[in-house]
Design a protein around this motif. Sequence first.
Motif, PDB file in Angstrom:
ATOM      1  N   UNK A  51       0.853  -1.189   0.000  1.00  0.00           N
ATOM      2  CA  UNK A  51       0.000   0.000   0.000  1.00  0.00           C
ATOM      3  C   UNK A  51       0.886   1.236   0.000  1.00  0.00           C
ATOM      4  N   UNK A  52       0.354   2.319  -0.517  1.00  0.00           N
ATOM      5  CA  UNK A  52       0.940   3.632  -0.281  1.00  0.00           C
ATOM      6  C   UNK A  52      -0.198   4.608  -0.011  1.00  0.00           C
ATOM      7  N   UNK A  53       0.101   5.654   0.711  1.00  0.00           N
ATOM      8  CA  UNK A  53      -0.943   6.593   1.120  1.00  0.00           C
ATOM      9  C   UNK A  53      -1.394   7.456  -0.055  1.00  0.00           C
ATOM     10  N   UNK A  54      -2.641   7.887   0.000  1.00  0.00           N
ATOM     11  CA  UNK A  54      -3.142   8.869  -0.956  1.00  0.00           C
ATOM     12  C   UNK A  54      -2.444  10.215  -0.711  1.00  0.00           C
ATOM     13  N   UNK A  55      -2.386  11.073  -1.736  1.00  0.00           N
ATOM     14  CA  UNK A  55      -1.703  12.366  -1.575  1.00  0.00           C
ATOM     15  C   UNK A  55      -2.254  13.215  -0.437  1.00  0.00           C
ATOM     16  N   UNK A  56      -3.522  13.074  -0.126  1.00  0.00           N
ATOM     17  CA  UNK A  56      -4.125  13.905   0.924  1.00  0.00           C
ATOM     18  C   UNK A  56      -3.894  13.345   2.330  1.00  0.00           C
ATOM     19  N   UNK A  57      -3.201  12.231   2.448  1.00  0.00           N
ATOM     20  CA  UNK A  57      -2.940  11.651   3.765  1.00  0.00           C
ATOM     21  C   UNK A  57      -2.035  12.562   4.580  1.00  0.00           C
ATOM     22  N   UNK A  58      -2.190  12.529   5.895  1.00  0.00           N
ATOM     23  CA  UNK A  58      -1.305  13.312   6.749  1.00  0.00           C
ATOM     24  C   UNK A  58       0.089  12.697   6.717  1.00  0.00           C
ATOM     25  N   UNK A  59       1.119  13.471   7.073  1.00  0.00           N
ATOM     26  CA  UNK A  59       2.484  12.909   7.089  1.00  0.00           C
ATOM     27  C   UNK A  59       2.600  11.710   8.020  1.00  0.00           C
ATOM     28  N   UNK A  60       1.846  11.693   9.095  1.00  0.00           N
ATOM     29  CA  UNK A  60       1.937  10.589  10.049  1.00  0.00           C
ATOM     30  C   UNK A  60       1.283   9.323   9.497  1.00  0.00           C
TER      31      UNK A  60
ATOM     32  N   UNK B  21       2.201   3.852   7.037  1.00  0.00           N
ATOM     33  CA  UNK B  21       2.041   2.913   5.925  1.00  0.00           C
ATOM     34  C   UNK B  21       3.386   2.573   5.306  1.00  0.00           C
ATOM     35  N   UNK B  22       4.221   3.584   5.064  1.00  0.00           N
ATOM     36  CA  UNK B  22       5.541   3.327   4.472  1.00  0.00           C
ATOM     37  C   UNK B  22       6.368   2.410   5.370  1.00  0.00           C
ATOM     38  N   UNK B  23       6.356   2.682   6.661  1.00  0.00           N
ATOM     39  CA  UNK B  23       7.138   1.869   7.583  1.00  0.00           C
ATOM     40  C   UNK B  23       6.652   0.434   7.645  1.00  0.00           C
TER      41      UNK B  23
END
Length: 235
Positions: free
Chosen positions: A44-53, A58-60
């Motif tokens: 998965x990767x976050x949508x552009x509107x996701x918060x940095x946290x 998700x990245x971690x």
Amino acid sequence: ISLTSAEFVAVLTQDATPADQHWLANLVKAFDKGTKVAGVFGAHKAYPEATPFVSMGIDGHFEHFNRLPHVADWDGDHGNPIPFGSVPWQNWIHYYSDNNSCMRRSVWEKIPYPNIDWGEDQVWAWEIVKQGYEKAYAHDAIVCHSHNLNEDQQRKVSKIEGDFWLRNFNYRFESSAEQVLASADYLRDRNVEFALAHGISDAVRDEQIGLDRVAVAARYTGQIELLRDLYGPSA
């Protein structure tokens, strides 16, 4: 799933979007990673509107799976550095996400999804591996999937998670009010450090600190309520 007829059945949730045109091919290709692969989950990767946290989390999470063997089975370690039988090993075995997954029909016919309200994908993955099949990770079959939850939404999800993890996998993340506070303090310190390193505003940082406090407390509440249902008020 019962309405389909192909050898492989890919599954997406309504809030997940393939990141590129190769998503499906890469998902199915991962069945070649082992001789007994019954299910595949993708990244998965976050949508552009996701918060940095949210993006950090998700990245971690998927960077962790990138570093581990991409095929999991019960008997072979595939070079896994995680000790057999430990909680991290158990998590490696059962993690599976129907936000982005694909299953082999012939195995599903023998081992269908359990009829439970939440987490059926991970309970299924745990069961197939226990019965001698393999689970594979497709690092290059990526979907966009993330949520910016408010406190009420976070409380609801975390309470369900607390019940689920204890009921199905015997995970007690926090077993006392003191541990709840310690977990919240740890997450607060991590968020402060992350915010300083990435230039995140105090307002965004403080909102995440509040969400984490709610999450830890609600997860504990879900566990306590389950224990009391099972063993009575003194549990």
